[in-house]
Every structure is written in structure tokens, then in C-alpha cells.
Scaffold this motif. Sequence first.
Motif, PDB file in Angstrom:
ATOM      1  N   PRO A 185       1.112  -1.001  -0.002  1.00 23.73           N
ATOM      2  CA  PRO A 185       0.136  -0.250  -0.311  1.00 23.73           C
ATOM      3  C   PRO A 185       1.024   1.443   0.142  1.00 23.73           C
ATOM      4  CG  PRO A 185       0.121  -1.123   2.122  1.00 23.73           C
ATOM      5  CD  PRO A 185       1.325  -1.775   1.242  1.00 23.73           C
ATOM      6  N   LYS A 186       0.357   2.491  -0.217  1.00 21.95           N
ATOM      7  CA  LYS A 186       0.888   3.619  -0.324  1.00 21.95           C
ATOM      8  C   LYS A 186       1.579   4.000   1.400  1.00 21.95           C
ATOM      9  CE  LYS A 186      -0.451   8.837  -0.317  1.00 21.95           C
ATOM     10  NZ  LYS A 186      -0.993   9.586  -0.724  1.00 21.95           N
ATOM     11  N   CYS A 187       2.306   4.789   1.512  1.00 22.88           N
ATOM     12  CA  CYS A 187       3.366   4.547   2.825  1.00 22.88           C
ATOM     13  C   CYS A 187       2.176   5.777   3.819  1.00 22.88           C
ATOM     14  CB  CYS A 187       4.438   5.952   2.712  1.00 22.88           C
ATOM     15  SG  CYS A 187       4.912   6.602   3.786  1.00 22.88           S
ATOM     16  N   CYS A 188       1.946   5.582   4.698  1.00 25.94           N
ATOM     17  CA  CYS A 188       1.263   5.838   5.761  1.00 25.94           C
ATOM     18  C   CYS A 188       1.978   6.714   6.557  1.00 25.94           C
ATOM     19  CB  CYS A 188       0.623   4.787   6.786  1.00 25.94           C
ATOM     20  SG  CYS A 188       1.860   4.191   7.832  1.00 25.94           S
ATOM     21  N   ALA A 189       3.070   7.468   6.278  1.00 26.53           N
ATOM     22  CA  ALA A 189       3.277   8.626   6.749  1.00 26.53           C
ATOM     23  C   ALA A 189       3.819   8.764   8.977  1.00 26.53           C
ATOM     24  CB  ALA A 189       3.556   9.958   6.180  1.00 26.53           C
ATOM     25  N   THR A 190       3.388   7.365   8.697  1.00 31.26           N
ATOM     26  CA  THR A 190       3.271   7.316  10.875  1.00 31.26           C
ATOM     27  C   THR A 190       5.129   7.220  11.496  1.00 31.26           C
ATOM     28  OG1 THR A 190       3.591   4.874  10.460  1.00 31.26           O
ATOM     29  CG2 THR A 190       1.243   5.740  10.761  1.00 31.26           C
ATOM     30  N   GLY A 191       6.335   7.642  10.637  1.00 35.89           N
ATOM     31  CA  GLY A 191       6.995   7.429  10.461  1.00 35.89           C
ATOM     32  C   GLY A 191       7.945   6.433  11.747  1.00 35.89           C
ATOM     33  N   VAL A 192       7.338   5.012  11.854  1.00 36.54           N
ATOM     34  CA  VAL A 192       7.992   3.833  11.786  1.00 36.54           C
ATOM     35  C   VAL A 192       8.221   2.793  11.305  1.00 36.54           C
ATOM     36  CG1 VAL A 192       6.149   4.297  14.122  1.00 36.54           C
ATOM     37  CG2 VAL A 192       5.918   3.020  12.277  1.00 36.54           C
ATOM     38  N   CYS A 193       9.515   3.507  10.377  1.00 35.66           N
ATOM     39  CA  CYS A 193       9.794   2.674   9.370  1.00 35.66           C
ATOM     40  C   CYS A 193      10.814   1.496   9.395  1.00 35.66           C
ATOM     41  CB  CYS A 193      10.266   3.593   7.740  1.00 35.66           C
ATOM     42  SG  CYS A 193       9.780   5.567   7.769  1.00 35.66           S
ATOM     43  N   ALA A 323      34.584  15.672   6.185  1.00 37.71           N
ATOM     44  CA  ALA A 323      33.483  15.406   5.677  1.00 37.71           C
ATOM     45  C   ALA A 323      32.527  15.700   5.145  1.00 37.71           C
ATOM     46  CB  ALA A 323      33.643  13.913   6.479  1.00 37.71           C
ATOM     47  N   ALA A 324      32.100  14.932   3.729  1.00 37.83           N
ATOM     48  CA  ALA A 324      30.769  15.222   3.185  1.00 37.83           C
ATOM     49  C   ALA A 324      29.395  14.791   4.015  1.00 37.83           C
ATOM     50  CB  ALA A 324      30.805  14.937   1.814  1.00 37.83           C
ATOM     51  N   CYS A 325      28.047  15.297   3.889  1.00 35.81           N
ATOM     52  CA  CYS A 325      27.409  15.150   4.878  1.00 35.81           C
ATOM     53  C   CYS A 325      26.178  15.506   3.778  1.00 35.81           C
ATOM     54  CB  CYS A 325      26.795  15.253   6.277  1.00 35.81           C
ATOM     55  SG  CYS A 325      26.423  17.153   6.253  1.00 35.81           S
ATOM     56  N   ILE A 326      24.921  14.181   3.959  1.00 34.71           N
ATOM     57  CA  ILE A 326      24.074  15.165   3.239  1.00 34.71           C
ATOM     58  C   ILE A 326      23.011  15.496   4.259  1.00 34.71           C
ATOM     59  CG2 ILE A 326      23.147  12.221   3.526  1.00 34.71           C
ATOM     60  CD1 ILE A 326      21.513  12.541   1.121  1.00 34.71           C
ATOM     61  N   VAL A 327      21.989  16.471   3.953  1.00 35.77           N
ATOM     62  CA  VAL A 327      20.893  16.716   4.899  1.00 35.77           C
ATOM     63  C   VAL A 327      19.768  16.253   4.784  1.00 35.77           C
ATOM     64  CG1 VAL A 327      19.734  18.300   6.615  1.00 35.77           C
ATOM     65  CG2 VAL A 327      22.034  19.043   4.845  1.00 35.77           C
ATOM     66  N   GLU A 328      18.855  15.405   5.990  1.00 34.70           N
ATOM     67  CA  GLU A 328      17.958  14.694   5.756  1.00 34.70           C
ATOM     68  C   GLU A 328      17.011  15.618   6.471  1.00 34.70           C
ATOM     69  OE1 GLU A 328      19.003  10.206   5.416  1.00 34.70           O
ATOM     70  OE2 GLU A 328      18.404  10.905   7.092  1.00 34.70           O
ATOM     71  N   THR A 329      15.682  15.312   5.910  1.00 34.67           N
ATOM     72  CA  THR A 329      14.599  16.558   6.791  1.00 34.67           C
ATOM     73  C   THR A 329      13.845  15.400   6.973  1.00 34.67           C
ATOM     74  OG1 THR A 329      13.359  16.934   5.086  1.00 34.67           O
ATOM     75  CG2 THR A 329      15.002  18.836   5.826  1.00 34.67           C
ATOM     76  N   PHE A 330      12.803  15.574   8.376  1.00 34.70           N
ATOM     77  CA  PHE A 330      11.492  14.340   8.605  1.00 34.70           C
ATOM     78  C   PHE A 330      10.662  15.663   8.828  1.00 34.70           C
ATOM     79  CE2 PHE A 330      16.092  12.414   9.719  1.00 34.70           C
ATOM     80  CZ  PHE A 330      15.799  11.339  10.435  1.00 34.70           C
ATOM     81  N   ASN A 331       9.670  13.709   8.332  1.00 33.18           N
ATOM     82  CA  ASN A 331       8.465  14.744   8.823  1.00 33.18           C
ATOM     83  C   ASN A 331       7.646  13.571  10.110  1.00 33.18           C
ATOM     84  OD1 ASN A 331       5.719  15.771   7.865  1.00 33.18           O
ATOM     85  ND2 ASN A 331       5.636  13.310   7.294  1.00 33.18           N
ATOM     86  N   THR A 332       9.033  12.970  10.689  1.00 30.79           N
ATOM     87  CA  THR A 332       8.108  12.332  11.912  1.00 30.79           C
ATOM     88  C   THR A 332       7.286  13.253  13.129  1.00 30.79           C
ATOM     89  OG1 THR A 332       9.963  12.278  12.617  1.00 30.79           O
ATOM     90  CG2 THR A 332       9.435  10.013  11.430  1.00 30.79           C
ATOM     91  N   PRO A 333       6.890  12.719  13.850  1.00 26.87           N
ATOM     92  CA  PRO A 333       6.260  13.458  14.662  1.00 26.87           C
ATOM     93  C   PRO A 333       6.930  13.895  15.727  1.00 26.87           C
ATOM     94  CG  PRO A 333       5.796  10.941  15.205  1.00 26.87           C
ATOM     95  CD  PRO A 333       6.576  10.804  13.805  1.00 26.87           C
ATOM     96  N   HIS A 334       7.371  14.965  15.541  1.00 27.36           N
ATOM     97  CA  HIS A 334       8.898  15.887  16.370  1.00 27.36           C
ATOM     98  C   HIS A 334       7.909  16.393  17.302  1.00 27.36           C
ATOM     99  CE1 HIS A 334      12.412  13.777  14.961  1.00 27.36           C
ATOM    100  NE2 HIS A 334      11.716  13.635  14.142  1.00 27.36           N
ATOM    101  N   ILE A 335       6.692  15.927  17.855  1.00 20.14           N
ATOM    102  CA  ILE A 335       5.653  17.094  18.255  1.00 20.14           C
ATOM    103  C   ILE A 335       6.521  17.958  19.817  1.00 20.14           C
ATOM    104  CG2 ILE A 335       4.037  17.416  19.529  1.00 20.14           C
ATOM    105  CD1 ILE A 335       3.669  16.356  17.154  1.00 20.14           C
ATOM    106  N   ARG A 336       6.496  19.704  19.882  1.00 20.33           N
ATOM    107  CA  ARG A 336       6.368  20.271  20.712  1.00 20.33           C
ATOM    108  C   ARG A 336       5.461  20.690  21.468  1.00 20.33           C
ATOM    109  NH1 ARG A 336       8.210  26.525  18.528  1.00 20.33           N
ATOM    110  NH2 ARG A 336       8.705  26.973  20.776  1.00 20.33           N
ATOM    111  N   LEU A 337       5.735  19.903  22.546  1.00 22.85           N
ATOM    112  CA  LEU A 337       4.893  20.405  23.820  1.00 22.85           C
ATOM    113  C   LEU A 337       4.465  21.470  24.542  1.00 22.85           C
ATOM    114  CD1 LEU A 337       5.932  17.115  25.432  1.00 22.85           C
ATOM    115  CD2 LEU A 337       4.228  17.193  24.221  1.00 22.85           C
ATOM    116  N   GLU A 338       4.151  22.268  23.636  1.00 21.05           N
ATOM    117  CA  GLU A 338       3.239  23.542  24.006  1.00 21.05           C
ATOM    118  C   GLU A 338       2.327  23.933  22.898  1.00 21.05           C
ATOM    119  OE1 GLU A 338       6.955  26.849  24.104  1.00 21.05           O
ATOM    120  OE2 GLU A 338       8.288  25.108  23.628  1.00 21.05           O
ATOM    121  N   ARG A 339       1.657  25.088  24.047  1.00 22.23           N
ATOM    122  CA  ARG A 339       0.204  24.581  23.513  1.00 22.23           C
ATOM    123  C   ARG A 339       0.773  25.670  22.308  1.00 22.23           C
ATOM    124  NH1 ARG A 339      -4.992  24.179  25.639  1.00 22.23           N
ATOM    125  NH2 ARG A 339      -4.343  23.543  27.398  1.00 22.23           N
ATOM    126  N   GLY A 340      -0.948  25.429  21.670  1.00 22.83           N
ATOM    127  CA  GLY A 340      -0.431  25.305  19.894  1.00 22.83           C
ATOM    128  C   GLY A 340       0.727  25.949  19.580  1.00 22.83           C
TER     129      GLY A 340
END
Length: 475
Positions: A185-193, A323-340
Motif C-alpha cells: 500500500p501507499k506509505c502511511c507516513a506514521t514515521g515508524v519505518c 567529511a561531506a554530509c547529506i541533510v535529511e529533513t523529517f516528517n516524523t511526529p517531533h511534537i513540541r509540547l507547547e500549546r499552539g
Amino acid sequence: MKYDLVIVGTGFASSFFLKRYLERFPAKRILVLELGSKLTHRWRVENQPEDDYSGVVSDKDYRKLINNHTPEKPWVYTPGFGGGSNCWWAVSPRLLPNDFKIKTLYGVGQDWPISYEELEPYYCDAEDIMQIAGPSEHTPFPRSRSYPQPPHNFTSVDKLIKQHYPNEFYNAPCARPSLGTPNRPKCCATGVCNLCPIDSKFTVLNELSHIYQHPSVTLQTNSQVISLDHSNGVVSKAIYLDEQEKQHEVEADLFMLGANPLFNSHILLGSNIDNANIGKGLAEHVGLGVEVNLINQPNLDGGTALTGHGYFLYDGEHRKDRAACIVETFNTPHIRLERGKYTHRLGMKFVFEELYAPESTVSLSSNIRIPDVHYAGHTQYLHNGVDHIKNNFEQYFGFLPIEDYEFTEILPAEGHILGTHLMGNDPSDSVVNKHGFVHGMKNLLVLGAGSFSAMSPANPSLTVSAVALKCASEL
């Protein structure tokens, strides 16, 4: 019974080699020997350990199958059918053309004996088999064919990075389908890959199991090859142990080792292959994470777990010194525990290349099953790269609405084990030639990430698969 081909392992190298070999020689008799068990996806989901960050799920403890003399540096791999395809995150970039000639261009590492142009059609084949979702029109790699699936959507912050780095930031190619496949199936994007709950990412189990059911193929699990008998440059038989410690021998015309670098080199050392480079140069990619809190900037609205790849710190003259590096950006739930502000956060990782150090080794132990593993530590070249990012983070990302940020420590493992049987033209500094054959051996191929001539920042699994297809096509 004598076989035409004996293959060791069932991970990326072995499976892609076997697939191409069967396409060319469907009537040949093939035996595949796998150290681990063949476990279902359901079994893995139901038996996930709670105390292991690695994501490895197996009926064998991978930590106990090696004797790690530097336990602060873990070596993460999955013993079992499908190997690393079971726990990878399915991130699938190619190497860049310059990665194949890093010694010539920058004076470090070692050049590959093959070029990007030679490997390019096999990259396309591997991407088709895995059904990679990627950006066909905006990509850092020269391409002769489009990706088989469209890329996953950027996050809101990815779009800001793309605006700032229009020619150096791209949708990350991955084997998590954006449209689904007949088997996934299509990726579910829940971030537990590392263990996909819906079995969406490519694994050997969900896409290539059929090749192991071919009438020409016999698969034996829980069978660990410990050595090869050879004389005058010809291997005659493989010696392996079953679960009851009973020793067996099997004859064949051709042998291919496709296990990970720890066990490929251990088999070669146990076979007394005459090459002083075997087992030397053990290494892996190094990861550095950063959590960024954003000012009035929602995020986490992308199409998959890892959405962006940045190349603005990858190739260039700086590789002479750091050393060279590749930059990865994540869409995993890095939730910030602050209202709003729950989604006002960006998680990133910098994945660095490293230089092979001959002091980091795999060697024989007193137990014929278990390799000794010694790691000499990260090189100064790696530390130079890490320090550059830490000291210049705002120079590269100051255009974002950053409130504050915090780096992690250097991550203990990336699961990208490399080195110990490098590919090259000269036996004095390599173990296998450009076709995958061990120098001086007529019928022994050794493939996988252990054969990478030089380490580059890109995740290795796609390149492992492409090289395996190439070597099988050249037989």
C-alpha cells in the motif's frame, strides 16, 4: 549434490544478484544459505522489542552473533531472511558521479574501479524493482529513466528550504511508495519505518520472495557458512553449520557471498584467502541530529517519514579536509509540547561520510561462528565535518524562523555497515575487482556494502542493489 551456484545471505546484494542471475540462467541449480530464519511480517510486528532503539526484530539477537570489543559502538543489522531490508528506512539516493573518484578529485579515500555512468542503468533497474518514489525532473543525479513513482510531498518547512536552496535541495527518493504497488500500500507516513506497520516499504520478503520459490532455487535458513575450500584460485565447496552445530559441505561451480561486511569478511578470513586487506577498514556512516523549534511556522505536513534531502554540504573542495554530509529533513511526529505550537518544529539529521581506517577490523575469534570486531574510533576527518555543522548551523539555516535549536550527540549507529572487502583494481589495496570477483579467485564473488571502494554520505542500499545487478549481468 553439486550446484551451479551457492549464494550466502538473502539481503539486498544476494537477492538482487539472484534475481538477475535467474533472468539469465533460469535452469541453473542454486542453493541459498541464510544464517537466520524466515519470519513473517506479522511475526515481526507482534514481537518488536521495547528496549532496542535499532528497530531490529529477529529471533536471533544480532548483538550476540559478534564479539564486539568496543560495545559503545554498536553494529546494527538484521539476521534473517531479507537482511537489512527488514529494518531499513527505505531511503534510496544514488551516489553522485564524483563519489566514484573521490581520491582523484579530493585526495582522500579511494576511487571506485567503476564509474557512475557504468552503474547508471543498473540504478534504474534497482529503482524499478523497488518502485522508488522520487523527483525525476529535479534531482542531483544524471538519469536516463524516470523514477517509477512520483515523489512524496514536501513539508511546509521543506518548501522554505527549497526556496533558499533551489538547486541543492530535493524530494528524498525512497522505497516507500507514493502510489502503492500490487504488493504494497501507499506509505502511511506514521514515521515508524524500521518496521513498517502496514508493510509499505520495500523488503525482500514483500517484493522478491518469489525468486526464492523458483524451481531452480533451494533456500536453507539457519545455515551459517563459516569457510570455503579452495585450491589454485578455485573454490570447490562451502562449509556451513546448521542449528544443531552439525557441519555440512556443499559443492558448486560458482560462489557468491552477499552477507554484511562483518560476516563476508569473517568467511573470507576463515577460508585463508591470501589478501591482507580482508577484514580491514570497518566503518559506517555517522549521524548527527538536531531539533529546531520554529516561530509561528507549522510543519509535519509532508507525505512520508523523511521528505527532503539537502546537498549543499555534500560535494566540493571541502571534502579534502572534512567529511561531506547529506541533510535529511523529517516528517516524523517531533511534537513540541507547547500549546499552539505542537507542529512548530523541524527534525533534521546530518549523515556524514567517513574514511576507512585499517585499525578498525573484523577478525577470527576462538568461536568459528562469531567474528571479533574492533573499532578504532571516528577519524579527525569526520570530526571536522561535524564541528563545521555545529559551528555554522545558523549560516546554513538562518533564513528559517528559528526560535532555538539543540543538537544530539553523535548517534551510536546508522545501520550502514561498510568496508572490510573493498572493490578496486589492485590487490594491494582491495579485495574484489570491478566485477565483484575476489582477486586471484576464478569463481568467488563477494558483494554488498563491504565492497564500497569509498564511503560517501548517501545511504548504501540502492547502490548495493545496483552493483549486484551489474555483476550478475556481466557473468
